[in-house]
Design a protein around this motif. Sequence first.
Motif, PDB file in Angstrom:
ATOM      1  N   LEU A 127       0.831  -1.197   0.000  1.00  0.00           N
ATOM      2  CA  LEU A 127       0.000   0.000   0.000  1.00  0.00           C
ATOM      3  C   LEU A 127       0.867   1.249   0.000  1.00  0.00           C
ATOM      4  O   LEU A 127       1.953   1.260   0.599  1.00  0.00           O
ATOM      5  N   CYS A 128       0.399   2.292  -0.654  1.00  0.00           N
ATOM      6  CA  CYS A 128       0.935   3.638  -0.484  1.00  0.00           C
ATOM      7  C   CYS A 128      -0.148   4.485   0.188  1.00  0.00           C
ATOM      8  O   CYS A 128      -1.338   4.182   0.084  1.00  0.00           O
ATOM      9  N   PHE A 129       0.283   5.537   0.863  1.00  0.00           N
ATOM     10  CA  PHE A 129      -0.653   6.417   1.554  1.00  0.00           C
ATOM     11  C   PHE A 129      -0.393   7.855   1.114  1.00  0.00           C
ATOM     12  O   PHE A 129       0.748   8.329   1.153  1.00  0.00           O
ATOM     13  N   LEU A 130      -1.456   8.541   0.715  1.00  0.00           N
ATOM     14  CA  LEU A 130      -1.344   9.926   0.249  1.00  0.00           C
ATOM     15  C   LEU A 130      -1.944  10.853   1.295  1.00  0.00           C
ATOM     16  O   LEU A 130      -3.139  10.768   1.609  1.00  0.00           O
ATOM     17  N   LEU A 131      -1.106  11.731   1.854  1.00  0.00           N
ATOM     18  CA  LEU A 131      -1.549  12.723   2.832  1.00  0.00           C
ATOM     19  C   LEU A 131      -2.160  13.894   2.080  1.00  0.00           C
ATOM     20  O   LEU A 131      -1.443  14.685   1.458  1.00  0.00           O
ATOM     21  N   ASP A 132      -3.477  14.008   2.142  1.00  0.00           N
ATOM     22  CA  ASP A 132      -4.191  14.964   1.302  1.00  0.00           C
ATOM     23  C   ASP A 132      -3.808  16.410   1.619  1.00  0.00           C
ATOM     24  O   ASP A 132      -3.645  17.230   0.711  1.00  0.00           O
ATOM     25  N   GLU A 133      -3.660  16.738   2.902  1.00  0.00           N
ATOM     26  CA  GLU A 133      -3.418  18.126   3.293  1.00  0.00           C
ATOM     27  C   GLU A 133      -2.093  18.665   2.772  1.00  0.00           C
ATOM     28  O   GLU A 133      -1.964  19.862   2.491  1.00  0.00           O
ATOM     29  N   GLU A 134      -1.089  17.831   2.662  1.00  0.00           N
ATOM     30  CA  GLU A 134       0.225  18.286   2.215  1.00  0.00           C
ATOM     31  C   GLU A 134       0.633  17.667   0.874  1.00  0.00           C
ATOM     32  O   GLU A 134       1.727  17.978   0.379  1.00  0.00           O
ATOM     33  N   ARG A 135      -0.217  16.810   0.329  1.00  0.00           N
ATOM     34  CA  ARG A 135       0.076  16.120  -0.935  1.00  0.00           C
ATOM     35  C   ARG A 135       1.430  15.424  -0.866  1.00  0.00           C
ATOM     36  O   ARG A 135       2.281  15.523  -1.752  1.00  0.00           O
ATOM     37  N   VAL A 136       1.603  14.694   0.223  1.00  0.00           N
ATOM     38  CA  VAL A 136       2.806  13.893   0.457  1.00  0.00           C
ATOM     39  C   VAL A 136       2.435  12.427   0.277  1.00  0.00           C
ATOM     40  O   VAL A 136       1.430  11.965   0.827  1.00  0.00           O
ATOM     41  N   LEU A 137       3.253  11.699  -0.471  1.00  0.00           N
ATOM     42  CA  LEU A 137       2.996  10.300  -0.752  1.00  0.00           C
ATOM     43  C   LEU A 137       3.994   9.427   0.007  1.00  0.00           C
ATOM     44  O   LEU A 137       5.200   9.560  -0.165  1.00  0.00           O
ATOM     45  N   PHE A 138       3.470   8.540   0.851  1.00  0.00           N
ATOM     46  CA  PHE A 138       4.296   7.574   1.580  1.00  0.00           C
ATOM     47  C   PHE A 138       4.332   6.296   0.751  1.00  0.00           C
ATOM     48  O   PHE A 138       3.302   5.651   0.539  1.00  0.00           O
ATOM     49  N   THR A 139       5.525   5.919   0.272  1.00  0.00           N
ATOM     50  CA  THR A 139       5.625   4.876  -0.748  1.00  0.00           C
ATOM     51  C   THR A 139       6.210   3.558  -0.257  1.00  0.00           C
ATOM     52  O   THR A 139       6.381   2.637  -1.064  1.00  0.00           O
TER      53      THR A 139
END
Length: 279
Positions: A140-152
């Motif tokens: 899974l990847c997770f996208l932090l919507d508030e900062e548009r940061v992608l945890f890959t």
Amino acid sequence: MPDLTPESPSALSPLVRRVVADNPGLMTGPGTNTYLVGIDEVAVVDPGPDLPKHVEAIVGASMRERVRWILLTHTHPDHWPAAAKLRKKTGAKIAGFAPFPKADEVTVDLDVVLGDGDSIDGTEFRLDVLHTPGHAPNHLCFLLDEERVLFTGDHVLNGTTTVVNPKRGGDMVQYLASLDRLRKLKRVYRICPGHGDVIEDPAAVLDEYVAHRKMRERQILKLVKAKPITIPKIVAALYTDTPEGLLEMAQRQVHAHLLKLKAEGKVKGSGAKASWTVS
């Protein structure tokens, strides 16, 4: 940019902190990155290895009563084993994709099963869940919507390419499809990878990842077209600067490319010891 000193929490943005586990190595780089997302409520992305100092650093940086979720990008053993101990200390829920690959020998029970399109909603943030198989079936990847940061996780790294190992469920067709999906995401400003520092130019790095894999595929196909050839001989020809400790992983990577080419009807063969030929 904050450094990568093990077990020393560092702020990456208003909502994100990083704790690097003290497990450096050829496959883990400086160590596994654990990310703490949120302040009032905290989601821990990849708790990492079960090292007492690492668990204490996570708890100390986030305050145990604020940790609500423990999120697993996947279940390779440098990313998840601290989850159960962290859950016991904080009461947080462990969340990830199921089922687990058989090769991972995972012994943690999920409190929440996540799927593509789900989200983790904190008081200050939203993490969108993207199923990105390829490196691992349950990645899974997770996208932090508030900062548009992608945890890959291990899908995209800093300073090296990702290994796609068929023996552990890796699939090159799925991996490239997942990369293409990430390339199409809008307004991703930073990537926080599972190993290595923050990636400040996501679009360029994702393009580079795809270009590298396509280049490697062309090189492999050229060698197979020249004459029947085994995987070790392909690795010897193409991975001339690779440290000896990583040559086995290079063989897995080549095998993944060959399986993709086989699925496309371009080559035929099976396994690492057999010769591969054009179809």
